[in-house]
Write a protein that holds these residues in place. Sequence first.
Motif, PDB file in Angstrom:
ATOM      1  N   LYS A   1       0.986  -1.114  -0.161  1.00 24.54           N
ATOM      2  CA  LYS A   1       0.043   0.125   0.032  1.00 24.54           C
ATOM      3  C   LYS A   1       0.972   1.336  -0.008  1.00 24.54           C
ATOM      4  CE  LYS A   1      -4.047  -2.151   2.206  1.00 24.54           C
ATOM      5  NZ  LYS A   1      -4.891  -1.897   3.420  1.00 24.54           N
TER       6      LYS A   1
ATOM      7  N   SER B   1       2.466   1.980  -3.503  1.00 25.17           N
ATOM      8  CA  SER B   1       1.452   2.166  -4.428  1.00 25.17           C
ATOM      9  C   SER B   1       1.199   3.692  -4.293  1.00 25.17           C
ATOM     10  CB  SER B   1       0.260   1.424  -4.183  1.00 25.17           C
ATOM     11  OG  SER B   1       0.415   0.244  -4.574  1.00 25.17           O
ATOM     12  N   LYS B   2       1.004   4.236  -2.942  1.00 25.75           N
ATOM     13  CA  LYS B   2       0.824   5.570  -2.397  1.00 25.75           C
ATOM     14  C   LYS B   2       2.037   6.384  -3.017  1.00 25.75           C
ATOM     15  CE  LYS B   2      -0.173   8.514   1.429  1.00 25.75           C
ATOM     16  NZ  LYS B   2      -0.292   8.442   3.021  1.00 25.75           N
TER      17      LYS B   2
ATOM     18  N   LEU C   1       4.201   5.619  -5.222  1.00 21.89           N
ATOM     19  CA  LEU C   1       4.231   6.008  -6.898  1.00 21.89           C
ATOM     20  C   LEU C   1       3.250   7.142  -7.315  1.00 21.89           C
ATOM     21  CD1 LEU C   1       4.138   2.614  -8.611  1.00 21.89           C
ATOM     22  CD2 LEU C   1       5.753   4.344  -9.208  1.00 21.89           C
ATOM     23  N   HIS C   2       2.021   7.142  -6.591  1.00 22.85           N
ATOM     24  CA  HIS C   2       0.937   8.013  -6.999  1.00 22.85           C
ATOM     25  C   HIS C   2       1.618   9.633  -6.741  1.00 22.85           C
ATOM     26  CE1 HIS C   2      -3.033   9.659  -7.803  1.00 22.85           C
ATOM     27  NE2 HIS C   2      -2.915  10.466  -6.531  1.00 22.85           N
ATOM     28  N   ILE C   3       2.093   9.464  -5.607  1.00 23.06           N
ATOM     29  CA  ILE C   3       2.605  10.962  -5.061  1.00 23.06           C
ATOM     30  C   ILE C   3       3.765  11.280  -5.805  1.00 23.06           C
ATOM     31  CG2 ILE C   3       3.764  12.183  -2.975  1.00 23.06           C
ATOM     32  CD1 ILE C   3       2.048  10.316  -1.237  1.00 23.06           C
ATOM     33  N   ARG C   4       4.816  10.278  -5.740  1.00 20.37           N
ATOM     34  CA  ARG C   4       6.278  10.674  -6.662  1.00 20.37           C
ATOM     35  C   ARG C   4       5.987  10.534  -8.157  1.00 20.37           C
ATOM     36  NH1 ARG C   4       9.327   7.713  -2.176  1.00 20.37           N
ATOM     37  NH2 ARG C   4       9.448   9.302  -0.423  1.00 20.37           N
ATOM     38  N   LYS C   5       5.332  11.410  -8.715  1.00 18.84           N
ATOM     39  CA  LYS C   5       4.844  11.220 -10.232  1.00 18.84           C
ATOM     40  C   LYS C   5       6.534  11.257 -11.155  1.00 18.84           C
ATOM     41  CE  LYS C   5       0.428  12.898 -10.053  1.00 18.84           C
ATOM     42  NZ  LYS C   5      -0.261  11.431  -9.645  1.00 18.84           N
TER      43      LYS C   5
ATOM     44  N   LYS D   1       8.794   6.334 -12.784  1.00 23.53           N
ATOM     45  CA  LYS D   1       7.938   5.685 -13.601  1.00 23.53           C
ATOM     46  C   LYS D   1       8.125   4.258 -13.146  1.00 23.53           C
ATOM     47  CE  LYS D   1       8.987   8.566 -17.578  1.00 23.53           C
ATOM     48  NZ  LYS D   1       9.474   8.610 -18.737  1.00 23.53           N
ATOM     49  N   GLU D   2       7.044   3.512 -13.202  1.00 25.49           N
ATOM     50  CA  GLU D   2       6.802   2.132 -12.714  1.00 25.49           C
ATOM     51  C   GLU D   2       7.741   1.035 -13.417  1.00 25.49           C
ATOM     52  OE1 GLU D   2       3.518  -1.466 -12.415  1.00 25.49           O
ATOM     53  OE2 GLU D   2       2.621   0.582 -12.436  1.00 25.49           O
TER      54      GLU D   2
END
Length: 81
Positions: A10, A13-14, A16-20, A23-24
Motif C-alpha cells: 500500500k 502504491s501511494k 508511486l502516486h505521490i512521486r510522479k 516511472k513504474e
Amino acid sequence: MIQSEYKFSKHASKMLHIRKEIKEEWIWKTIEQPHMEIRVSENELHLFKKIEEFGGKVLKVVVNPKNRLIITAFFDRRIKI
C-alpha cells in the motif's frame, strides 16, 4: 517475469502516486537488473539502479524478497554508482 511475481505494498502504491517522477517501468528494471544490492535481512533487500533518463539519479527500491513485495521506491541522493 518479475512483474507477475512482485506486488506493490500500500505504501509503495501511494508513493508511486505521490512521486510522479518515478516511472513504474524503472522500478521493474531496478528489480530485474540492479546496479547494486544490499541485503539488510532475510526479509529486506535494497536494490539500486542509475536512471540515465532521469539525469543519472539513483533509484532505490526496497523489497521483501520472501513475500515478493515492493515496500517503497525513491531517488536516493546519498548513493553514487
